[in-house]
Every structure is written in C-alpha cells, then in structure tokens.
Design a protein around this motif. Structure first.
Motif, PDB file in Angstrom:
ATOM      1  N   LEU A  45     -38.241 -14.981 -24.368  1.00 17.90           N
ATOM      2  CA  LEU A  45     -38.378 -13.645 -24.939  1.00 17.90           C
ATOM      3  C   LEU A  45     -37.203 -12.769 -24.514  1.00 17.90           C
ATOM      4  N   TYR A  48     -39.018  -6.965 -27.036  1.00 18.70           N
ATOM      5  CA  TYR A  48     -40.083  -6.816 -28.013  1.00 18.70           C
ATOM      6  C   TYR A  48     -40.328  -5.339 -28.273  1.00 18.70           C
ATOM      7  N   LYS A  57     -38.184  -4.806 -22.407  1.00 16.31           N
ATOM      8  CA  LYS A  57     -37.411  -6.010 -22.121  1.00 16.31           C
ATOM      9  C   LYS A  57     -38.312  -7.217 -21.971  1.00 16.31           C
ATOM     10  N   GLY A  58     -37.713  -8.374 -22.283  1.00 15.88           N
ATOM     11  CA  GLY A  58     -38.387  -9.634 -22.055  1.00 15.88           C
ATOM     12  C   GLY A  58     -37.776 -10.363 -20.879  1.00 15.88           C
ATOM     13  N   GLU A  59     -37.772 -11.691 -20.946  1.00 21.13           N
ATOM     14  CA  GLU A  59     -37.284 -12.530 -19.844  1.00 21.13           C
ATOM     15  C   GLU A  59     -35.770 -12.547 -19.719  1.00 21.13           C
TER      16      GLU A  59
ATOM     17  N   LYS B  99     -46.214  -9.108 -23.577  1.00 24.62           N
ATOM     18  CA  LYS B  99     -45.255 -10.208 -23.596  1.00 24.62           C
ATOM     19  C   LYS B  99     -45.986 -11.528 -23.765  1.00 24.62           C
ATOM     20  N   ILE B 100     -45.490 -12.341 -24.662  1.00 27.42           N
ATOM     21  CA  ILE B 100     -46.014 -13.692 -24.836  1.00 27.42           C
ATOM     22  C   ILE B 100     -44.909 -14.646 -24.412  1.00 27.42           C
ATOM     23  N   ILE B 101     -45.173 -15.389 -23.340  1.00 23.27           N
ATOM     24  CA  ILE B 101     -44.164 -16.229 -22.717  1.00 23.27           C
ATOM     25  C   ILE B 101     -44.469 -17.687 -23.028  1.00 23.27           C
ATOM     26  N   PHE B 102     -43.453 -18.393 -23.481  1.00 25.87           N
ATOM     27  CA  PHE B 102     -43.602 -19.780 -23.905  1.00 25.87           C
ATOM     28  C   PHE B 102     -43.174 -20.754 -22.813  1.00 25.87           C
TER      29      PHE B 102
END
Lengths: 113, 112
Positions: A45, A48, A57-59, B99-102
C-alpha cells in the motif's frame, strides 16, 4: 466489473522526471487506494483516501504523493521518478473502509530508465 | 491487464483434489482478514473474508480458517479446477484504520 479505469496503462520514463498516474471510478465509492506490485513483495500500500481531500500514508509512501479533489479521481504522483519505482501500480476502490472487498483496476506498468 | 512475474511459493495440486493455501499474519491488532485471487494479467479479486470473532467461514467451494492463537489463516478450495490457477493473497485490516495490507502471495498450479 466495477467501473475503475487507470491511465496510462503503460509508461516508460526517465529518472528524475515527474509522473502522474490517474485512477478514475464511476462507482461513487468513498475509499480509494494505490498499491504497487513487485516480485517478492506482493502488493504494498502506497497511499489511500477515505474521502475528498482526505488521504493517508500506507506502507511505502516515500517518493509518492496523492491528491483527491473529487470523489471519482485519485491521482498518484512521483515528483522525481527513480528506477526503484519501476513497478506495476494498482488502484482499488471500496465503499467501506472496514471491509476488505476492494475492487481493483487493471494496473499501470511504469518503467523508469 | 497487467501482471508481475512473481517469484512466489508455489503449490501444485492435482485437478479435482482439495487445495490448502496458508498465510501467517503478524499484526495481532488485525481483526479482519480477506483472501484475494489474482489471475495472470488482471487485478486481484475478492474471494472470501472473515472477522476475528469467527474461526471458520464457508463460501462456494472455498473455506477460510482463522487461528488467532498462532496468527494463521488458511484458504481451502474444494475440488480444484483449472480455473483456480492463480496467485492467492491473504490480506488483513485493523478497525483502527482503513489500511488493507496484503501478504506476499502463493501461486496455485493445477496439474492435469
């Protein structure tokens, strides 16, 4: 199929140039996501959005920025593209943040030379 | 559509047999789990989900099992068919954020 279109679908660019990927939806979904997919890493991610002008923020957000000025469009910008940003980028939408039923676009392949 | 030449663990299953795909998750705060299927050249597609207050959930030919004690999730596909050939991802979400983490994915290969 959910109405999601990504553009461009393919892009080749040079290191240091700015790049913007666009995600457009016709579903009026509140949530929109940008992921990148790389060998050995699966989907990660980037950023979003949980509403117009609301983003987080994402990862792996470093080197990326996003904007959402209207419900249907979520833009991903690489201010100065690097070779490490060569990837396939997927946009996804959802009508609820606490469920995992994301609908994905078909992806945009970006190559940074 | 787009696809990525993924260097993934591969599970090879005879057509007609059952498939079991496993996933370990790391975030003990995750309370919602999802399985996705990605066919070559396409974006991932939702298969089935489960919340942390459940241990098992069944769909059409698919079952998801959740073991919160060891933070393990599995997807069982009954009577595997050629159309099941794909990469399967588990994903997790905490109700504290959107958050949707894969996970990294597993390739399912169907043997004739």
């Amino acid at each position: 199929d959910a109405g999601i279109t990504q553009s461009p679908r393919h892009k080749v660019t040079e290191t240091g140039t700015p790049v913007t990927l666009r995600c457009h939806q016709t579903e009026n979904h509140r949530y929109m996501y940008w992921y990148r997919q790389d060998p050995g890493h699966g989907l990660r991610l980037i950023h979003y959005s949980y509403g117009v002008k609301d983003t987080d923020k994402g990862e792996v957000s470093d080197g990326y920025s996003v904007s959402r000025s209207k419900t249907e469009d979520f833009l991903l910008t690489l201010e100065s593209a690097t070779s490490s940003q060569t990837s396939v980028y997927f946009c996804a939408i959802s009508d609820a943040g606490d469920t995992g039923e994301l609908f994905f676009g078909e992806g945009s392949r970006l190559t940074v030379l | 559509g787009e696809s990525v030449g993924l260097h993934l663990p591969t599970l090879s299953v005879q057509e007609g047999d059952n498939s079991i795909i496993n996933c370990a998750y790391s975030n003990s705060a995750s309370d919602y789990f999802i399985w996705y299927k990605q066919e070559s050249g396409k974006g991932p597609q939702f298969i089935i989900d489960i919340r942390s207050n459940m241990d098992k959930r069944q769909g059409q030919r698919v079952t998801v099992l959740l073991n919160k004690t060891v933070k393990h999730l599995s997807l069982q596909i009954a009577a595997t068919q050629p159309g099941d050939s794909a990469v399967y991802f588990c994903a997790e979400n905490s109700n504290r954020d959107d958050k949707i983490i894969f996970g990294k994915g597993t390739r399912l290969h169907i043997l004739p």
